[in-house]
Motif scaffolding. Sequence first.
Motif, PDB file in Angstrom:
ATOM      1  N   SER A  35       0.831  -1.205   0.000  1.00 36.53           N
ATOM      2  CA  SER A  35       0.000   0.000   0.000  1.00 36.53           C
ATOM      3  C   SER A  35       0.869   1.261   0.000  1.00 36.53           C
ATOM      4  O   SER A  35       0.586   2.227  -0.720  1.00 36.53           O
ATOM      5  N   ARG A  36       1.933   1.255   0.780  1.00 35.59           N
ATOM      6  CA  ARG A  36       2.840   2.417   0.804  1.00 35.59           C
ATOM      7  C   ARG A  36       3.537   2.601  -0.534  1.00 35.59           C
ATOM      8  O   ARG A  36       3.736   3.725  -0.987  1.00 35.59           O
ATOM      9  N   LEU A  37       3.923   1.499  -1.160  1.00 31.48           N
ATOM     10  CA  LEU A  37       4.528   1.601  -2.490  1.00 31.48           C
ATOM     11  C   LEU A  37       3.531   2.179  -3.494  1.00 31.48           C
ATOM     12  O   LEU A  37       3.889   2.986  -4.358  1.00 31.48           O
ATOM     13  N   GLY A  38       2.281   1.772  -3.377  1.00 35.32           N
ATOM     14  CA  GLY A  38       1.243   2.284  -4.274  1.00 35.32           C
ATOM     15  C   GLY A  38       1.037   3.776  -4.117  1.00 35.32           C
ATOM     16  O   GLY A  38       0.765   4.487  -5.083  1.00 35.32           O
ATOM     17  N   LYS A  39       1.168   4.287  -2.894  1.00 36.61           N
ATOM     18  CA  LYS A  39       1.008   5.725  -2.668  1.00 36.61           C
ATOM     19  C   LYS A  39       2.118   6.531  -3.333  1.00 36.61           C
ATOM     20  O   LYS A  39       1.942   7.714  -3.616  1.00 36.61           O
ATOM     21  N   ALA A  40       3.249   5.898  -3.600  1.00 33.01           N
ATOM     22  CA  ALA A  40       4.359   6.589  -4.251  1.00 33.01           C
ATOM     23  C   ALA A  40       4.262   6.542  -5.768  1.00 33.01           C
ATOM     24  O   ALA A  40       5.074   7.166  -6.449  1.00 33.01           O
ATOM     25  N   ALA A  41       3.279   5.859  -6.318  1.00 33.44           N
ATOM     26  CA  ALA A  41       3.198   5.673  -7.771  1.00 33.44           C
ATOM     27  C   ALA A  41       3.002   6.981  -8.522  1.00 33.44           C
ATOM     28  O   ALA A  41       3.640   7.212  -9.549  1.00 33.44           O
ATOM     29  N   VAL A  42       2.138   7.850  -8.046  1.00 34.88           N
ATOM     30  CA  VAL A  42       1.859   9.099  -8.769  1.00 34.88           C
ATOM     31  C   VAL A  42       3.087   9.998  -8.818  1.00 34.88           C
ATOM     32  O   VAL A  42       3.474  10.456  -9.904  1.00 34.88           O
ATOM     33  N   PRO A  43       3.761  10.273  -7.703  1.00 35.75           N
ATOM     34  CA  PRO A  43       4.966  11.096  -7.812  1.00 35.75           C
ATOM     35  C   PRO A  43       6.044  10.474  -8.692  1.00 35.75           C
ATOM     36  O   PRO A  43       6.714  11.173  -9.453  1.00 35.75           O
ATOM     37  N   ILE A  44       6.195   9.158  -8.607  1.00 39.64           N
ATOM     38  CA  ILE A  44       7.201   8.495  -9.439  1.00 39.64           C
ATOM     39  C   ILE A  44       6.847   8.634 -10.913  1.00 39.64           C
ATOM     40  O   ILE A  44       7.714   8.891 -11.753  1.00 39.64           O
ATOM     41  N   ASN A  45       5.570   8.486 -11.259  1.00 32.58           N
ATOM     42  CA  ASN A  45       5.154   8.650 -12.654  1.00 32.58           C
ATOM     43  C   ASN A  45       5.409  10.065 -13.152  1.00 32.58           C
ATOM     44  O   ASN A  45       5.794  10.261 -14.303  1.00 32.58           O
ATOM     45  N   MET A  46       5.188  11.052 -12.307  1.00 34.95           N
ATOM     46  CA  MET A  46       5.446  12.439 -12.719  1.00 34.95           C
ATOM     47  C   MET A  46       6.938  12.666 -12.960  1.00 34.95           C
ATOM     48  O   MET A  46       7.323  13.357 -13.896  1.00 34.95           O
ATOM     49  N   VAL A  47       7.787  12.066 -12.140  1.00 32.82           N
ATOM     50  CA  VAL A  47       9.232  12.176 -12.349  1.00 32.82           C
ATOM     51  C   VAL A  47       9.623  11.493 -13.655  1.00 32.82           C
ATOM     52  O   VAL A  47      10.435  12.016 -14.426  1.00 32.82           O
TER      53      VAL A  47
END
Length: 123
Positions: free
Chosen positions: A48-60
């Motif tokens: 779940s924590r990894l999933g929360k980081a998906a949007v910022p990582i995609n923007m990078v």
Amino acid sequence: ALLRVVPPPVIAAILGLFVALIPPLRELLVDQSRQSAAPCQWLFNGISRLGKAAVPINMVIVGSSMCEAFSRPRAISGRLAILVLIGKMIIMPIVGLTAAKIMHRVTLIDQGPDDAFYLVTMV
């Protein structure tokens, strides 16, 4: 050969649905009664924590790809890059937010979704 036809995110989504639809498997990861921790709750929390980081990582990743495209001559035209940026940063958030508002008015969404829901629809 399967990875060429079905990308890994699709395989992961199918496996997630499989786990979610089978109660004994789901209860290994999530305690439905909320009275005690599920045996593998720690795994669910980590994913779940990894999933929360998906949007910022995609923007990078989008920013990095655009930077790389601008640095290579003739890889992508400047006009096309600007159009992609406008589509990703302006048009898609407007479409997502409009769709969320329409779903809320037609009561496809319960009353009072939190602000994070609108943020996700804009991304």
